[in-house]
Every structure is written in structure tokens, then in C-alpha cells.
Design an enzyme around this catalytic site. Sequence first.
Site, mmCIF file in Angstrom:
data_model
loop_
_atom_site.group_PDB
_atom_site.id
_atom_site.type_symbol
_atom_site.label_atom_id
_atom_site.label_comp_id
_atom_site.label_asym_id
_atom_site.label_seq_id
_atom_site.Cartn_x
_atom_site.Cartn_y
_atom_site.Cartn_z
ATOM 1 N N ASP A 184 -3.154 -1.780 -7.247
ATOM 2 C CA ASP A 184 -3.770 -2.316 -6.039
ATOM 3 C C ASP A 184 -5.185 -2.841 -6.322
ATOM 4 O O ASP A 184 -6.158 -2.098 -6.298
ATOM 5 C CB ASP A 184 -3.792 -1.199 -4.986
ATOM 6 C CG ASP A 184 -4.403 -1.626 -3.681
ATOM 7 O OD1 ASP A 184 -4.896 -2.768 -3.582
ATOM 8 O OD2 ASP A 184 -4.400 -0.807 -2.743
ATOM 9 N N GLN A 227 -0.262 2.155 -5.936
ATOM 10 C CA GLN A 227 -1.721 2.337 -5.891
ATOM 11 C C GLN A 227 -2.424 1.894 -7.177
ATOM 12 O O GLN A 227 -3.483 1.284 -7.139
ATOM 13 C CB GLN A 227 -2.044 3.809 -5.647
ATOM 14 C CG GLN A 227 -2.823 4.007 -4.382
ATOM 15 C CD GLN A 227 -2.942 5.467 -4.005
ATOM 16 O OE1 GLN A 227 -2.289 6.337 -4.580
ATOM 17 N NE2 GLN A 227 -3.798 5.739 -3.050
ATOM 18 N N TYR A 258 -3.786 -0.565 7.583
ATOM 19 C CA TYR A 258 -4.830 -1.496 8.015
ATOM 20 C C TYR A 258 -5.100 -1.335 9.513
ATOM 21 O O TYR A 258 -4.208 -0.956 10.280
ATOM 22 C CB TYR A 258 -4.393 -2.947 7.769
ATOM 23 C CG TYR A 258 -4.344 -3.327 6.321
ATOM 24 C CD1 TYR A 258 -5.513 -3.426 5.581
ATOM 25 C CD2 TYR A 258 -3.145 -3.605 5.691
ATOM 26 C CE1 TYR A 258 -5.473 -3.789 4.246
ATOM 27 C CE2 TYR A 258 -3.094 -3.978 4.362
ATOM 28 C CZ TYR A 258 -4.268 -4.062 3.645
ATOM 29 O OH TYR A 258 -4.237 -4.434 2.326
ATOM 30 N N SER A 273 -7.965 -2.713 -3.520
ATOM 31 C CA SER A 273 -8.699 -1.443 -3.451
ATOM 32 C C SER A 273 -9.666 -1.293 -4.617
ATOM 33 O O SER A 273 -10.812 -0.885 -4.429
ATOM 34 C CB SER A 273 -7.730 -0.254 -3.465
ATOM 35 O OG SER A 273 -6.997 -0.227 -2.273
ATOM 36 N N ARG A 300 0.844 -1.195 0.000
ATOM 37 C CA ARG A 300 0.000 0.000 0.000
ATOM 38 C C ARG A 300 0.873 1.236 0.000
ATOM 39 O O ARG A 300 1.005 1.911 1.011
ATOM 40 C CB ARG A 300 -0.850 -0.033 1.231
ATOM 41 C CG ARG A 300 -1.613 -1.314 1.256
ATOM 42 C CD ARG A 300 -2.801 -1.094 1.924
ATOM 43 N NE ARG A 300 -3.900 -1.511 1.136
ATOM 44 C CZ ARG A 300 -5.114 -1.409 1.585
ATOM 45 N NH1 ARG A 300 -5.334 -0.856 2.746
ATOM 46 N NH2 ARG A 300 -6.106 -1.831 0.872
HETATM 47 P P1 NAD Z 1 -9.727 -3.462 5.181
HETATM 48 O O1 NAD Z 1 -10.467 -4.032 4.018
HETATM 49 O O2 NAD Z 1 -8.669 -4.274 5.830
HETATM 50 O O3 NAD Z 1 -10.796 -3.094 6.320
HETATM 51 C C1 NAD Z 1 -11.938 -2.328 6.075
HETATM 52 C C2 NAD Z 1 -12.164 -1.338 7.166
HETATM 53 O O4 NAD Z 1 -12.617 -2.001 8.358
HETATM 54 C C3 NAD Z 1 -10.908 -0.566 7.589
HETATM 55 O O5 NAD Z 1 -11.142 0.811 7.448
HETATM 56 C C4 NAD Z 1 -10.699 -0.966 9.042
HETATM 57 O O6 NAD Z 1 -10.164 0.081 9.816
HETATM 58 C C5 NAD Z 1 -12.110 -1.288 9.462
HETATM 59 N N1 NAD Z 1 -12.253 -2.100 10.695
HETATM 60 C C6 NAD Z 1 -11.495 -3.132 11.147
HETATM 61 N N2 NAD Z 1 -12.000 -3.603 12.324
HETATM 62 C C7 NAD Z 1 -13.096 -2.851 12.610
HETATM 63 C C8 NAD Z 1 -14.046 -2.853 13.660
HETATM 64 N N3 NAD Z 1 -13.961 -3.705 14.691
HETATM 65 N N4 NAD Z 1 -15.034 -1.924 13.606
HETATM 66 C C9 NAD Z 1 -15.131 -1.031 12.599
HETATM 67 N N5 NAD Z 1 -14.274 -0.991 11.569
HETATM 68 C C10 NAD Z 1 -13.266 -1.886 11.578
HETATM 69 O O7 NAD Z 1 -9.091 -2.051 4.839
HETATM 70 P P2 NAD Z 1 -9.049 -1.217 3.477
HETATM 71 O O8 NAD Z 1 -10.381 -0.718 3.179
HETATM 72 O O9 NAD Z 1 -8.427 -2.057 2.435
HETATM 73 O O10 NAD Z 1 -8.050 -0.026 3.800
HETATM 74 C C11 NAD Z 1 -7.843 0.555 5.046
HETATM 75 C C12 NAD Z 1 -7.054 1.870 4.878
HETATM 76 O O11 NAD Z 1 -5.916 1.746 4.033
HETATM 77 C C13 NAD Z 1 -7.884 2.977 4.279
HETATM 78 O O12 NAD Z 1 -7.665 4.126 5.015
HETATM 79 C C14 NAD Z 1 -7.347 3.198 2.928
HETATM 80 O O13 NAD Z 1 -7.482 4.534 2.500
HETATM 81 C C15 NAD Z 1 -5.902 2.830 3.110
HETATM 82 N N6 NAD Z 1 -5.349 2.400 1.811
HETATM 83 C C16 NAD Z 1 -4.178 2.938 1.383
HETATM 84 C C17 NAD Z 1 -3.665 2.563 0.146
HETATM 85 C C18 NAD Z 1 -2.392 3.155 -0.367
HETATM 86 O O14 NAD Z 1 -1.830 3.980 0.263
HETATM 87 N N7 NAD Z 1 -1.908 2.715 -1.521
HETATM 88 C C19 NAD Z 1 -4.332 1.654 -0.645
HETATM 89 C C20 NAD Z 1 -5.525 1.114 -0.173
HETATM 90 C C21 NAD Z 1 -6.018 1.509 1.061
#
Ligand code: NAD
Length: 377
Positions: free
Chosen positions: A130, A127, A228, A133, A122
Site C-alpha cells: 500500500d 498492506q 475511508y 499509506s 485496503r
Molecule cells: P485519507 O487520506 O482518505 O483521509 C485522511 C483523513 O481525513 C481520514 O482519516 C479521513 O477520515 C479524514 N477526513 C475526511 N474528511 C474530513 C473532514 N471533513 N474533517 C476531518 N477529517 C476528515 O485516509 P487515509 O489516511 O488513507 O486512511 C483512512 C483510514 O484507513 C485510516 O483509519 C487508516 O488506518 C485506514 N487504512 C487501512 C489500511 C488497511 O487496512 N490496509 C490501509 C491504509 C489505511
Amino acid sequence: MIIGVAKETTTGDYRVPLIPIHVEKLVGKGAEIRIEPGLGDSIRVTDEEYTSAGAKVAADRKSLLAESDILLRVRKPPEEEVGQLKKGSLHISHLDPFNEADLLKQFADANVSSISMELIPRTTRAQKMDSLSSQANLAGYVTVILAAARIDRVLPMMMTPAGTLSPARVFIIGAGVAGLQAIATAKRLGARVEAFDVRPEAAEQIESLGAKSVKIDIGETGSTKDGYAKQLTPEQLEMQRKGMAKICANADIVITTAQVFGRKAPVIVTADMVEGMKPGSVVVDMAVEGGGNVEGSKLNEEIEVNGVRVIGLGNLPSHVASHASQMYSANLFNLLDEFWDEESKEFKLDLEDEIIRGCLVTHGGELVNEKVKGVIS
Ligand code: NAD
């Protein structure tokens, strides 16, 4: 260098790994693209469209697997196909690596290198590759569309001569990539949206989409360097459930998207909480494939619990397979393009590069990925 593209064999997955526009770009770079006959059938792209873009159609799947130097597909291969892949070739797909120790051993034993698209780091540079995402974004959209189609009321407020309809209340748990798209979609449909995430930085993102960020004090939470969520303690999860029970009870639609990377999804909405909801309301458990956020949700089923519909459909991106294919195809193209050697006109597996180090799982007859080794060995 032959880049083969195989049809997905998983039932109900209509996505296609590479679409003609990216075939054309790769052919322009000097690649030979070979497709399985009927590759694009599920999204209505014909073999002729692929050949017009410069691809060749393989005689059959068997020869495609045996002759490709790089094989692209959407999901992990059926186990019996690993032995049919060319020795020393590279297989690129989603692999579910933390749950597939046997498959990975097969890859290593067959001397096939493998890239797991779930493990693309990430970072800003990665990106565009990815696929977790790109696919989660579409899955988030689909959760709302499914819920809106199932519920027997409208989402927006409507002021009509026949009276005023109040907007639906939508509660979204987990505001990562999928959750934020679910929030945006529900807002576009005019719903009143609330959302919660354990990562403190998510609050601002929720508010920026015009939704209300729900505050629940569950003590210290945080995220990993990859963005994460860290796993909550059992006590924290209990505090979270208590804080959410009332919001769920008042909601017309609850959508759960909460995941903890590499681990089983946390159970956030208990059977009691579902029972406390209004008959006619709808719950969509997007985490159902990873164990489920909703107690009692069933993979690939829609069940009724005291009049509440609990939707546990898996593979949500495939509901919008055409766009999901377009995005996945772009992710694969961007990965190949990033490591394309313009002189030899080949993809070079740069073992020193942090992106390749992050997503390469097997190589040279061995399991080489430190993250995966840490979880499965
Ligand atoms: P994910 O699919 O692992 O999880 C989904 C969401 O569930 C996350 O936001 C996590 O915080 C939340 N979660 C976990 N346990 C929880 C609980 N008990 N109650 C409520 N929510 C809970 O995560 P994701 O969607 O793939 O990405 C998470 C973060 O990473 C985001 O902020 C995203 O912007 C960031 N991200 C960055 C990049 C990058 O920089 N290239 C790429 C993808 C995502």
C-alpha cells in the site's frame, strides 16, 4: 521477463521506484532488471550499486520503454510516452486514475495493461503493497518538520534559567495515516497536540498517541468498507468549521490532512478562520494537491495572510526522497513477489485475485476497473 525501472520525470519529484536491495531480491527470483541510466542519481545511488545488485543498465530511456515487459515508475507517464511502451506490457505506478480519463484511454488503445498503486485494496494482505499509506505516513512527518522550521518559536516546553517557554499548540485536522504520523511527530517534538477526524474510530487512535481528540457534534458520520471517510454534507462541514474556528485561533500550527477518497478535498479552514489566527502562526495544507483543505492555499507556494504563513507545498514525501523511495520500492517488490510464479519465474497477472482486480485499471485494450469506470465514465 524484463522488468524496467524508469526515472521520474515530474519536476521536483526525487523518488526512485526500485532500490538495489529489491533489485537483488527480484534477480534472485529469476527476473531480469533493467534500469534507466542514472536511475538513482537523485538519492545518490549509483548505476554500479544497481549492477552489483544484478541489474543491467539500458542503453537509453527509449529502449527501456520499448523492451520492458513490466515497467515500474513513481508517477503517471507523460502522455507522449504511452505509445513508446511495449504492446502487451504492464505499467505499474501511481496514475491518479480518477482524474486521468484521457491517459487511461491511451493505455487501453496502446494495449498496455496498467496498475494504479493508489488502488491497491485496503486489506490486511495488501498492506505491505500500500503505497498511499507508506507515502502518506512520510508526508505527515514532513508537515510537522516544515511547520517547525518556519515558525519563530520552539515546539517543546523549555524551563531554563532565562525563563520558561510554553509548548506550541498544534492542531491537526484529519487523523488518517498522515494525520496520525503528524500527531506522533509533533508529540515527539514536545508540542501540545489536538486533533479532529470525522471518523468516530479515529478518536481512540488520537488519544493513544497522547494527543487530545477534539469533539465536535456534526451529526452522523462514517467510513466506507475500505476505511475511508464518507463525504460530509455542506451543513455538516459548516458545523465543523464553526466548531474549529476557536481552536485554530488559539493554535500556533494548524495542519490539515483531510481527504475523501476519489473526490476533491473538503474546504475546512476558510479564509475567515485563517484571518482569525495569530500573526506568526503557520498552516500546512497537506491536501493542497487534491484541491486543498485551506481556502486560499496555493499549490507549491508559501503565502502570508495577515501574518499567518500558509504552506501549500505539494509532493511532501519527496522531501524525504531516500526513505520515500525505500518504502515505495518495498511496496512494488511486495506486489511483484505476491504474484510471482516460481516455476515460470514470471509475474502472473491473476485476474481472479481481489488485489489485482482492485488495482488493475486497463487490460486487453480496455478499461477494466469498476471503481474507476464509476467515476470517470
Ligand atoms: P485519507 O487520506 O482518505 O483521509 C485522511 C483523513 O481525513 C481520514 O482519516 C479521513 O477520515 C479524514 N477526513 C475526511 N474528511 C474530513 C473532514 N471533513 N474533517 C476531518 N477529517 C476528515 O485516509 P487515509 O489516511 O488513507 O486512511 C483512512 C483510514 O484507513 C485510516 O483509519 C487508516 O488506518 C485506514 N487504512 C487501512 C489500511 C488497511 O487496512 N490496509 C490501509 C491504509 C489505511
